[in-house]
Design a protein around this motif. Structure first.
Motif, PDB file in Angstrom:
ATOM      1  N   ASP A 229      50.153  -0.494  53.386  1.00 21.76           N
ATOM      2  CA  ASP A 229      48.914  -0.048  53.219  1.00 21.76           C
ATOM      3  C   ASP A 229      48.897   1.030  53.159  1.00 21.76           C
ATOM      4  O   ASP A 229      49.505   2.095  54.089  1.00 21.76           O
ATOM      5  CB  ASP A 229      47.665   0.056  54.152  1.00 21.76           C
ATOM      6  CG  ASP A 229      46.408   0.214  53.888  1.00 21.76           C
ATOM      7  OD1 ASP A 229      46.213   0.441  52.502  1.00 21.76           O
ATOM      8  OD2 ASP A 229      45.519   0.173  54.799  1.00 21.76           O
ATOM      9  N   PRO A 230      48.605   1.929  52.037  1.00 22.79           N
ATOM     10  CA  PRO A 230      48.185   3.631  51.689  1.00 22.79           C
ATOM     11  C   PRO A 230      47.805   4.047  53.254  1.00 22.79           C
ATOM     12  O   PRO A 230      47.679   4.785  53.107  1.00 22.79           O
ATOM     13  CB  PRO A 230      48.353   3.627  50.454  1.00 22.79           C
ATOM     14  CG  PRO A 230      48.348   2.517  49.452  1.00 22.79           C
ATOM     15  CD  PRO A 230      48.015   1.434  50.784  1.00 22.79           C
ATOM     16  N   ALA A 231      46.431   3.245  53.404  1.00 23.77           N
ATOM     17  CA  ALA A 231      46.379   3.803  54.448  1.00 23.77           C
ATOM     18  C   ALA A 231      47.296   4.166  55.550  1.00 23.77           C
ATOM     19  O   ALA A 231      46.496   5.270  55.988  1.00 23.77           O
ATOM     20  CB  ALA A 231      44.835   3.341  54.802  1.00 23.77           C
ATOM     21  N   THR A 232      47.829   3.208  55.948  1.00 22.38           N
ATOM     22  CA  THR A 232      48.118   4.239  57.232  1.00 22.38           C
ATOM     23  C   THR A 232      49.855   4.508  57.346  1.00 22.38           C
ATOM     24  O   THR A 232      50.813   4.148  57.951  1.00 22.38           O
ATOM     25  CB  THR A 232      48.432   3.125  58.009  1.00 22.38           C
ATOM     26  OG1 THR A 232      49.227   1.619  57.689  1.00 22.38           O
ATOM     27  CG2 THR A 232      46.658   1.919  58.274  1.00 22.38           C
ATOM     28  N   THR A 233      50.031   4.555  55.821  1.00 25.19           N
ATOM     29  CA  THR A 233      51.791   5.069  55.631  1.00 25.19           C
ATOM     30  C   THR A 233      51.677   6.491  55.264  1.00 25.19           C
ATOM     31  O   THR A 233      51.276   7.157  54.870  1.00 25.19           O
ATOM     32  CB  THR A 233      52.266   4.061  53.362  1.00 25.19           C
ATOM     33  OG1 THR A 233      51.663   2.814  53.813  1.00 25.19           O
ATOM     34  CG2 THR A 233      52.863   4.746  53.519  1.00 25.19           C
ATOM     35  N   PRO A 234      52.512   7.267  56.245  1.00 21.53           N
ATOM     36  CA  PRO A 234      52.173   8.532  56.634  1.00 21.53           C
ATOM     37  C   PRO A 234      52.721   8.782  55.117  1.00 21.53           C
ATOM     38  O   PRO A 234      53.794   9.094  54.662  1.00 21.53           O
ATOM     39  CB  PRO A 234      53.376   8.740  57.974  1.00 21.53           C
ATOM     40  CG  PRO A 234      53.287   7.536  58.455  1.00 21.53           C
ATOM     41  CD  PRO A 234      52.997   6.516  57.336  1.00 21.53           C
ATOM     42  N   VAL A 235      52.361  10.537  54.777  1.00 17.02           N
ATOM     43  CA  VAL A 235      53.179  11.024  53.050  1.00 17.02           C
ATOM     44  C   VAL A 235      54.289  11.396  54.000  1.00 17.02           C
ATOM     45  O   VAL A 235      54.655  12.004  54.904  1.00 17.02           O
ATOM     46  CB  VAL A 235      52.033  12.486  52.923  1.00 17.02           C
ATOM     47  CG1 VAL A 235      52.216  13.345  51.947  1.00 17.02           C
ATOM     48  CG2 VAL A 235      50.591  12.262  53.296  1.00 17.02           C
ATOM     49  N   ILE A 236      55.236  10.938  52.977  1.00 14.55           N
ATOM     50  CA  ILE A 236      56.231  12.125  53.091  1.00 14.55           C
ATOM     51  C   ILE A 236      56.972  13.892  52.908  1.00 14.55           C
ATOM     52  O   ILE A 236      56.451  14.168  51.628  1.00 14.55           O
ATOM     53  CB  ILE A 236      57.395  11.106  52.431  1.00 14.55           C
ATOM     54  CG1 ILE A 236      57.418   9.977  52.110  1.00 14.55           C
ATOM     55  CG2 ILE A 236      58.911  12.026  52.606  1.00 14.55           C
ATOM     56  CD1 ILE A 236      58.371   8.978  50.570  1.00 14.55           C
ATOM     57  N   THR A 237      57.354  14.463  53.701  1.00 14.73           N
ATOM     58  CA  THR A 237      57.735  15.517  53.917  1.00 14.73           C
ATOM     59  C   THR A 237      58.923  15.699  53.810  1.00 14.73           C
ATOM     60  O   THR A 237      59.696  15.084  53.688  1.00 14.73           O
ATOM     61  CB  THR A 237      57.107  16.357  55.132  1.00 14.73           C
ATOM     62  OG1 THR A 237      57.178  16.258  56.467  1.00 14.73           O
ATOM     63  CG2 THR A 237      54.952  16.324  54.581  1.00 14.73           C
ATOM     64  N   PHE A 238      59.374  17.051  53.075  1.00 13.59           N
ATOM     65  CA  PHE A 238      60.927  17.644  53.415  1.00 13.59           C
ATOM     66  C   PHE A 238      61.527  18.690  54.293  1.00 13.59           C
ATOM     67  O   PHE A 238      60.379  19.771  53.624  1.00 13.59           O
ATOM     68  CB  PHE A 238      61.460  17.193  52.135  1.00 13.59           C
ATOM     69  CG  PHE A 238      61.431  16.207  51.163  1.00 13.59           C
ATOM     70  CD1 PHE A 238      62.065  15.166  50.816  1.00 13.59           C
ATOM     71  CD2 PHE A 238      59.708  15.472  50.683  1.00 13.59           C
ATOM     72  CE1 PHE A 238      61.661  14.042  50.020  1.00 13.59           C
ATOM     73  CE2 PHE A 238      59.693  14.579  49.772  1.00 13.59           C
ATOM     74  CZ  PHE A 238      60.392  13.468  49.956  1.00 13.59           C
ATOM     75  N   ASP A 239      62.596  18.735  54.310  1.00 16.18           N
ATOM     76  CA  ASP A 239      63.218  20.011  55.189  1.00 16.18           C
ATOM     77  C   ASP A 239      63.232  21.257  53.707  1.00 16.18           C
ATOM     78  O   ASP A 239      63.881  20.510  52.410  1.00 16.18           O
ATOM     79  CB  ASP A 239      64.429  19.553  55.308  1.00 16.18           C
ATOM     80  CG  ASP A 239      64.662  21.379  55.807  1.00 16.18           C
ATOM     81  OD1 ASP A 239      64.884  21.591  55.766  1.00 16.18           O
ATOM     82  OD2 ASP A 239      66.248  21.858  55.424  1.00 16.18           O
TER      83      ASP A 239
END
Length: 377
Positions: free
Chosen positions: A321-331
């Motif tokens: 579910d996109p609603a509970t799928t964390p946004v991907i962040t990067f170094d």
């Protein structure tokens, strides 16, 4: 009397049956309990089996359609799209599925963008992919009713743009990957290379959401340091060229541009203006350095594209579910230096790398080209 005899006979028969039942009561009760446990276990196994079956079906022979809209034709965003497609092709092979990709580029035209998204909706795509903030926001608006999953790529400030409630819990049908820029790190690099810099140029498109927060952070950093800055903004390629020339006239010691698509698209036309004037251009993506800027600092866009593809697949095939799928962040600690421009500015690459080392995870070299694929040929 006959009626009494009949009643007696019925009673006797009933007692006989009751005794027979009692002799097997314990076993029957135990069997019933075991049957209940077995039924519960069977139901549980059936549920697991059903889930496995569903997963198996999804990972073998299933077919999905996604719509990808790119905001503008530039090296960074194109690199993201190329790597999304490459990774999706691998996933197709790994899982035995088919993913049909409908792709289009709106070239920063809002009307074209909305038409592309409307076409995706009419085609009943299973998921939409918005590359860059404006596309993601348009897709969010267009899917308010349908709740078609939307995965964005390269959105610098998804919370500030109103795309998600938080990076950890997006909260709706929209999630994706962020290329958020650590502006202070870029500022540190400017002064690591030139501790005596007195005036910094800020070159950006005021209409680009990706630039808003980064420019404010840059101003705050320079204010704290007591360093003067000059802002020059532009919304078209012609305006970018004029703004670059104005910054040369302003006699700035360096120029900073965040992950701004308008400036990125014009970098090949302005990099010599800065290089000829001896002004290093510090930017928020390695694609700028590819197109002639002195330095690009930020995320690995090839990896961002692949990670975004994995997220797309998890939503399609695993039902996440996109609603509970964390946004991907990067170094984003990679500093990419254009060695040709470095030499033209009269700087030694090894010396520059040594100065940058404390402020980034690694320093990489690049030479001027239109696209990353040109470097491979």
């Amino acid at each position: 009397m006959k009626l009494r005899n009949v009643f007696a006979m019925i009673t006797a028969a009933a007692m006989t049956l009751s005794l027979a039942a009692c002799s097997g009561q314990s076993t029957a009760s135990s069997t019933s309990s075991a049957s209940s446990d077995s039924s519960s276990s069977a139901a549980s196994e059936s549920s697991v089996s059903s889930e496995k079956s569903t997963a198996s079906e999804k990972s073998s022979g299933a077919s999905y359609t996604i719509g990808i809209c790119n905001y503008v034709d530039d090296a960074s965003l194109n690199q993201i799209v190329e790597n999304i497609n490459a990774r999706l092709a691998e996933i197709e092979s790994e899982q035995g599925i088919t993913i049909e990709v409908k792709y289009d580029n709106c070239n920063a035209d809002a009307n074209v963008m909305n038409q592309i998204i409307a076409n995706f909706a009419a085609d009943n795509v299973d998921l939409m992919v918005g590359v860059a903030t404006p596309v993601a926001m348009a897709m969010q608006s267009a899917t308010e009713d349908s709740k078609t999953p939307v995965v964005f790529a390269a959105v610098s400030d998804p919370v500030g743009a109103g795309l998600v409630a938080s990076l950890e819990e997006p909260g709706s049908n929209v999630t994706g990957s962020s290329d958020n820029l650590d502006t202070n790190s870029v500022m540190n690099l400017i002064f690591a290379q030139n501790p005596d810099a007195k005036k910094i140029g800020l070159l950006y498109d005021v209409g680009q959401d990706s630039s808003t927060a980064a420019i404010e952070h840059a101003k705050a950093y320079l204010d704290d340091k007591g360093v003067e800055y000059v802002e020059r903004t532009a919304t078209t390629a012609e305006e970018v060229a004029l703004a670059a020339q104005a910054l040369v006239s302003d006699a700035v010691d360096a120029v900073f541009t965040p992950t701004d698509n308008t400036i990125m698209k014009a970098e090949l036309a302005i990099y010599e203006t800065f290089a000829d004037a001896g002004i290093p251009h510090y930017t928020g993506a390695d694609s700028f350095a590819l197109n002639g800027a002195f330095l690009g600092y930020g995320v690995d866009y090839a990896n961002l594209g692949r990670e975004t593809a994995d997220m797309i697949a998890s939503i399609l095939t695993e039902g996440k579910d996109p609603a509970t799928t964390p946004v991907i962040t990067f170094d984003n600690g990679t500093a990419t230096v254009n060695t040709e421009i470095c030499e033209k500015l009269g700087l030694d690459f090894d010396t520059v790398s040594e100065a940058f080392a404390p402020y980034c995870t690694r320093v990489e070299e690049i030479t001027t080209a239109e696209s990353f694929s040109d470097l491979e040929s």
